[in-house]
Write an enzyme that holds these catalytic residues in place. Structure first.
Site, PDB file in Angstrom:
ATOM      1  N   ASP A  32      -2.633   3.410  -4.665  1.00 14.78           N
ATOM      2  CA  ASP A  32      -1.824   4.542  -5.141  1.00 14.78           C
ATOM      3  C   ASP A  32      -0.327   4.239  -5.086  1.00 14.78           C
ATOM      4  OD1 ASP A  32      -1.908   4.542  -2.365  1.00 14.78           O
ATOM      5  OD2 ASP A  32      -1.762   6.717  -2.203  1.00 14.78           O
TER       6      ASP A  32
ATOM      7  N   TYR B 162      -0.450  19.915  -2.345  1.00 13.90           N
ATOM      8  CA  TYR B 162       0.133  18.620  -2.704  1.00 13.90           C
ATOM      9  C   TYR B 162       0.761  18.775  -4.086  1.00 13.90           C
ATOM     10  CZ  TYR B 162      -2.607  16.069   0.867  1.00 13.90           C
ATOM     11  OH  TYR B 162      -3.146  15.593   2.040  1.00 13.90           O
TER      12      TYR B 162
ATOM     13  N   ALA C 163      -8.334   5.167  -6.487  1.00 18.25           N
ATOM     14  CA  ALA C 163      -7.040   5.742  -6.093  1.00 18.25           C
ATOM     15  C   ALA C 163      -7.187   7.019  -5.257  1.00 18.25           C
ATOM     16  CB  ALA C 163      -6.208   6.009  -7.339  1.00 18.25           C
TER      17      ALA C 163
ATOM     18  N   HIS D 147       3.417  15.985  -5.283  1.00 14.12           N
ATOM     19  CA  HIS D 147       3.866  14.658  -5.716  1.00 14.12           C
ATOM     20  C   HIS D 147       4.731  14.765  -6.968  1.00 14.12           C
ATOM     21  CE1 HIS D 147       1.499  12.567  -2.709  1.00 14.12           C
ATOM     22  NE2 HIS D 147       0.480  13.365  -2.999  1.00 14.12           N
TER      23      HIS D 147
ATOM     24  N   GLU E 145       2.982  16.899   0.996  1.00 20.18           N
ATOM     25  CA  GLU E 145       3.326  15.493   1.249  1.00 20.18           C
ATOM     26  C   GLU E 145       4.711  15.298   1.850  1.00 20.18           C
ATOM     27  OE1 GLU E 145       2.764  16.783  -1.747  1.00 20.18           O
ATOM     28  OE2 GLU E 145       4.411  16.291  -3.100  1.00 20.18           O
TER      29      GLU E 145
ATOM     30  N   VAL F 139      -6.691  -0.117  -0.583  1.00 24.78           N
ATOM     31  CA  VAL F 139      -6.444   1.322  -0.374  1.00 24.78           C
ATOM     32  C   VAL F 139      -5.038   1.690  -0.850  1.00 24.78           C
ATOM     33  CG1 VAL F 139      -6.497   3.196   1.321  1.00 24.78           C
ATOM     34  CG2 VAL F 139      -7.979   1.218   1.636  1.00 24.78           C
ATOM     35  N   ALA F 140      -4.126   0.736  -0.792  1.00 24.63           N
ATOM     36  CA  ALA F 140      -2.734   1.002  -1.176  1.00 24.63           C
ATOM     37  C   ALA F 140      -2.541   1.071  -2.685  1.00 24.63           C
ATOM     38  CB  ALA F 140      -1.827  -0.070  -0.583  1.00 24.63           C
TER      39      ALA F 140
ATOM     40  N   VAL G  43      -4.158   3.855   7.897  1.00 24.67           N
ATOM     41  CA  VAL G  43      -5.331   3.337   7.182  1.00 24.67           C
ATOM     42  C   VAL G  43      -5.870   2.093   7.888  1.00 24.67           C
ATOM     43  CG1 VAL G  43      -6.104   2.232   5.037  1.00 24.67           C
ATOM     44  CG2 VAL G  43      -4.673   4.271   4.915  1.00 24.67           C
TER      45      VAL G  43
ATOM     46  N   ARG H  17     -12.422  19.065  -3.272  1.00 28.33           N
ATOM     47  CA  ARG H  17     -12.000  19.703  -2.025  1.00 28.33           C
ATOM     48  C   ARG H  17     -11.618  21.164  -2.270  1.00 28.33           C
ATOM     49  NH1 ARG H  17      -7.458  15.424  -0.394  1.00 28.33           N
ATOM     50  NH2 ARG H  17      -7.341  15.358  -2.643  1.00 28.33           N
TER      51      ARG H  17
ATOM     52  N   LYS I 145      -4.669  20.134  -4.850  1.00 30.36           N
ATOM     53  CA  LYS I 145      -3.917  19.299  -5.793  1.00 30.36           C
ATOM     54  C   LYS I 145      -2.833  20.111  -6.491  1.00 30.36           C
ATOM     55  CE  LYS I 145      -4.950  15.415  -6.445  1.00 30.36           C
ATOM     56  NZ  LYS I 145      -4.488  14.247  -5.643  1.00 30.36           N
TER      57      LYS I 145
ATOM     58  N   LEU J 248       2.092  -0.122   3.524  1.00 25.28           N
ATOM     59  CA  LEU J 248       2.969   0.886   2.914  1.00 25.28           C
ATOM     60  C   LEU J 248       4.408   0.593   3.309  1.00 25.28           C
ATOM     61  CD1 LEU J 248       3.327   3.620   1.364  1.00 25.28           C
ATOM     62  CD2 LEU J 248       3.182   4.745   3.566  1.00 25.28           C
TER      63      LEU J 248
HETATM   64  N1  LIG Z   1      -6.589   5.082  -2.152  1.00 25.94           N
HETATM   65  C1  LIG Z   1      -6.604   6.222  -1.476  1.00 25.94           C
HETATM   66  O1  LIG Z   1      -7.446   7.090  -1.696  1.00 25.94           O
HETATM   67  C2  LIG Z   1      -5.611   6.428  -0.360  1.00 25.94           C
HETATM   68  C3  LIG Z   1      -5.797   7.463   0.573  1.00 25.94           C
HETATM   69  C4  LIG Z   1      -4.883   7.578   1.621  1.00 25.94           C
HETATM   70  C5  LIG Z   1      -3.793   6.692   1.717  1.00 25.94           C
HETATM   71  N2  LIG Z   1      -3.643   5.726   0.759  1.00 25.94           N
HETATM   72  C6  LIG Z   1      -2.548   4.728   0.800  1.00 25.94           C
HETATM   73  O2  LIG Z   1      -2.778   3.763   1.814  1.00 25.94           O
HETATM   74  C7  LIG Z   1      -1.554   3.107   2.100  1.00 25.94           C
HETATM   75  C8  LIG Z   1      -1.374   2.972   3.609  1.00 25.94           C
HETATM   76  O3  LIG Z   1      -1.149   4.267   4.164  1.00 25.94           O
HETATM   77  P1  LIG Z   1      -0.900   4.488   5.725  1.00 25.94           P
HETATM   78  O4  LIG Z   1      -0.966   5.959   5.945  1.00 25.94           O
HETATM   79  O5  LIG Z   1      -1.759   3.602   6.516  1.00 25.94           O
HETATM   80  O6  LIG Z   1       0.619   3.994   5.880  1.00 25.94           O
HETATM   81  P2  LIG Z   1       1.350   3.639   7.245  1.00 25.94           P
HETATM   82  O7  LIG Z   1       2.823   3.803   6.985  1.00 25.94           O
HETATM   83  O8  LIG Z   1       0.744   4.354   8.387  1.00 25.94           O
HETATM   84  O9  LIG Z   1       1.035   2.076   7.452  1.00 25.94           O
HETATM   85  C9  LIG Z   1       1.553   1.070   6.635  1.00 25.94           C
HETATM   86  C10 LIG Z   1       1.665  -0.203   7.467  1.00 25.94           C
HETATM   87  O10 LIG Z   1       2.016  -1.283   6.591  1.00 25.94           O
HETATM   88  C11 LIG Z   1       2.814  -2.152   7.350  1.00 25.94           C
HETATM   89  N3  LIG Z   1       3.494  -3.112   6.478  1.00 25.94           N
HETATM   90  C12 LIG Z   1       4.616  -2.954   5.723  1.00 25.94           C
HETATM   91  N4  LIG Z   1       4.899  -4.105   5.083  1.00 25.94           N
HETATM   92  C13 LIG Z   1       3.942  -5.007   5.436  1.00 25.94           C
HETATM   93  C14 LIG Z   1       3.689  -6.360   5.089  1.00 25.94           C
HETATM   94  N5  LIG Z   1       4.486  -7.039   4.267  1.00 25.94           N
HETATM   95  N6  LIG Z   1       2.613  -6.960   5.659  1.00 25.94           N
HETATM   96  C15 LIG Z   1       1.787  -6.291   6.492  1.00 25.94           C
HETATM   97  N7  LIG Z   1       1.987  -5.008   6.846  1.00 25.94           N
HETATM   98  C16 LIG Z   1       3.045  -4.373   6.322  1.00 25.94           C
HETATM   99  C17 LIG Z   1       3.743  -1.210   8.108  1.00 25.94           C
HETATM  100  O11 LIG Z   1       4.389  -1.859   9.193  1.00 25.94           O
HETATM  101  C18 LIG Z   1       2.763  -0.130   8.548  1.00 25.94           C
HETATM  102  O12 LIG Z   1       2.212  -0.414   9.816  1.00 25.94           O
HETATM  103  C19 LIG Z   1      -0.477   3.948   1.411  1.00 25.94           C
HETATM  104  O13 LIG Z   1      -0.125   3.341   0.198  1.00 25.94           O
HETATM  105  C20 LIG Z   1      -1.179   5.257   1.137  1.00 25.94           C
HETATM  106  O14 LIG Z   1      -0.599   5.974   0.059  1.00 25.94           O
HETATM  107  C21 LIG Z   1      -4.532   5.594  -0.268  1.00 25.94           C
END
Ligand SMILES: NC(=O)c1ccc[n+]([C@@H]2O[C@H](COP(=O)([O-])OP(=O)(O)OC[C@H]3O[C@@H](n4cnc5c(N)ncnc54)[C@H](O)[C@@H]3O)[C@@H](O)[C@H]2O)c1
Length: 370
Positions: free
Chosen positions: A270, A94, A299, A96, A118, A267-268, A179, A15, A75, A240
Site C-alpha cells: 500500500d 478512514y 493491498a 486517506h 489514520e 505487506v507494504a 507488521v 467490516r 472506509k 515503512l
Molecule cells: N497490505 C495491507 O493490507 C496492509 C495492512 C496494514 C499495514 N500495511 C502496511 O505495512 C507496512 C508496515 O506497517 P507497520 O505498521 O509495521 O509500520 P511500522 O512503522 O510499525 O514499521 C516499519 C518498520 O520498517 C523499518 N524500516 C524502515 N526502513 C527500513 C529499511 N530500509 N530496512 C529495514 N527496515 C526498515 C522501520 O525502522 C520500522 O521498524 C506499511 O506500509 C503499512 O501501510 C499494509
C-alpha cells in the site's frame, strides 16, 4: 448524540464500524445508535444482536445519513454517499485524503466535519487506529505465506515448522515494526527459522530481547539481504518510512538468486511495496509469479478476515467515538490532542497540513473551530 452506522458499500469491504458490544457501550452512555440493516452481516453480526444491545435498525443508507449527527464508518465515503452527507455532520472513519483529490473536494463541499482514523496520533507519534490493521496484516502474512508455500499452490512444498528430523522453513522479515513483529512472532510460533532485519538498532535490540530463540535480528543493508535471500523460503515485506514510498529492498535481479517456489508477501504494497517487482493484487486474484518466485501483494489484507478486523478496529475506535459522542467533537478535540490531530476537514476548510500540501490547497488553523 444520534449516531449512524451505515453498511460499507466500497467494493469488497466486509467490516462494520461498530459491533453490538460497541452499541451497548454507546447506549449505556445515553446515545441513540442507528445501524443500517445487515451492516454487520459480513463481519458475523446480525441485526438482532444490535437490537439486543440497544441499537435500532434502519433499512436504507439514506435514512442513516439523514438521522445521524455522527456517522461512524470504516472506509472513506464513496461517490454515492457524497450527496447524503449533511452540513455540520461529524464523519469518523478512514479517509486517506491525500491519496484522492475528488474525495477531498467533495468533503470540502459538504461542509461536514471529517475526523480521520489514520491521523489520530498519540504523543509518542504512534497511530492507534492504524496499529490494529497492521497487527492483522502481520499475522496474516505468515498464514498466507505458509499456504502459498504448499505445492498445490505452486510453492516450494515446504512446511513452515518442518517435522522431527526435517529442517523448518526459513523466513525473512523486512522491517521490524508492527507488521514485522507480528509476522515474526507467528512464524516463530510455527517453528520456522526466522530473521528480522531493520535499520533501527534500538528496535533490533528490543526485538532481540523479546523474541524466542528461533528469531535472529540483523541490520538491514543490501549486503546482508543479498547474503540471506538464496536460503529463504518465505520473505515478508513490512518496511515503512512514514510519509514516503517504501524503499526497494528486494530488487528484480535478486529474484534469480532465490529458490524456485520461494514466496514473497509484500505487506507494504500500500506504500508502493519494498519489493521492486510487487504490484497490488486482490483477494480474488492474490498472487502472480515472476522468475519462479510467487508474489502475494494484496493491498487490503485485513479485508479477508472481517470478523477479526472489525473487532480489532472497533476495540481501538470505540473509546474515541464515545468521547466524540459524549462531549461533542469540539470539546472532545479541545481536551484530547490525539483526537484533534484526527481533524482533516472542518466546515469546508482543510485543517490538516499534509492534506492541504498534497493538493496545494489552503490550510486553516484548526483552533479557530474549537
Ligand atoms: N497490505 C495491507 O493490507 C496492509 C495492512 C496494514 C499495514 N500495511 C502496511 O505495512 C507496512 C508496515 O506497517 P507497520 O505498521 O509495521 O509500520 P511500522 O512503522 O510499525 O514499521 C516499519 C518498520 O520498517 C523499518 N524500516 C524502515 N526502513 C527500513 C529499511 N530500509 N530496512 C529495514 N527496515 C526498515 C522501520 O525502522 C520500522 O521498524 C506499511 O506500509 C503499512 O501501510 C499494509
Amino acid at each position: 448524540m444520534v449516531i449512524g452506522v451505515p453498511s460499507e458499500i466500497k467494493n469488497n469491504e466486509n467490516r462494520v464500524a461498530v459491533t453490538p458490544a460497541g452499541v451497548k457501550e454507546l447506549c449505556k452512555h445515553g446515545h441513540d445508535v442507528y445501524i443500517q440493516h445487515d451492516a454487520g452481516f459480513d463481519s458475523g453480526f446480525l441485526d438482532d444482536e444490535y437490537i439486543f444491545a440497544g441499537g435500532q435498525i434502519l433499512s436504507s443508507i439514506e435514512e442513516i445519513y439523514a438521522i445521524a449527527e455522527m456517522i461512524v464508518k470504516v472506509k472513506e465515503p464513496i461517490e454515492l454517499e457524497y450527496k447524503l452527507i449533511k452540513e455540520d455532520q461529524l464523519l469518523f472513519t478512514y479517509f486517506h485524503f491525500a491519496s484522492y483529490r475528488p474525495l477531498t473536494e467533495a468533503m470540502l463541499e459538504t461542509k461536514a466535519i471529517c475526523l480521520a482514523y489514520e491521523t489520530v496520533e498519540k504523543a509518542d507519534r504512534s497511530l492507534p487506529l492504524l496499529i490494529p490493521m497492521s497487527e492483522v496484516a502481520g499475522r496474516m502474512a505468515v498464514q498466507e505465506g505458509a499456504k502459498y508455500l504448499e505445492k498445490p499452490m505452486l510453492g516450494r512444498g515446504i512446511l513452515l515448522g518442518g517435522v522431527p528430523g526435517v529442517n523448518p522453513a526459513k523466513v525473512l522479515v523486512l522491517g521490524g515494526g508492527i507488521v514485522g513483529t507480528q509476522s515474526a512472532k507467528m512464524a516463530a510460533g510455527l517453528g520456522a527459522d526466522v530473521t528480522i532485519i531493520d535499520v533501527s538498532l534500538p528496535r533490533l535490540r528490543y526485538l532481540s530481547d523479546i523474541m524466542p530463540a528461533n528469531v535472529s535480528t540483523l541490520m538491514s543493508n543490501e549486503y546482508n539481504i543479498r547474503e540471506l535471500i538464496p536460503h529463504q523460503d518465505l520473505i515478508i515485506g513490512a518496511v515503512l518510512i512514514p510519509g514516503a514510498k517504501a524503499p526497494h529492498l528486494i530488487t528484480k535481479d535478486m529474484l534469480k538468486e532465490m529458490k524456485p517456489g520461494t514466496v514473497l508477501v509484500d505487506v507494504a504494497v500500500d506504500q508502493g511495496g519494498c519489493i521492486e517487482t510487487c504490484k497490488p493484487t486482490t483477494h480474488e486474484d492474490p498472487i502472480y509469479i515472476i522468475d519462479e518466485v510467487i508474489h502475494y501483494c494484496v493491498a487490503n489484507m485485513p479485508g479477508a478476515v472481517p470478523y477479526t478486523s472489525t473487532v480489532a478496529l472497533t476495540n481501538a475506535t470505540l473509546p474515541y467515538a464515545l468521547q466524540l459522542a459524549s462531549k461533542g467533537w469540539q470539546k472532545a478535540c479541545k481536551e484530547n490532542e490525539e483526537l484533534k490531530l484526527g481533524l482533516n476537514i472542518v466546515k469546508g476548510e482543510i485543517v490538516y497540513e499534509a492534506v492541504g500540501s498534497a493538493f496545494d490547497l489552503p490550510i486553516s488553523d484548526v483552533d479557530k473551530f474549537l
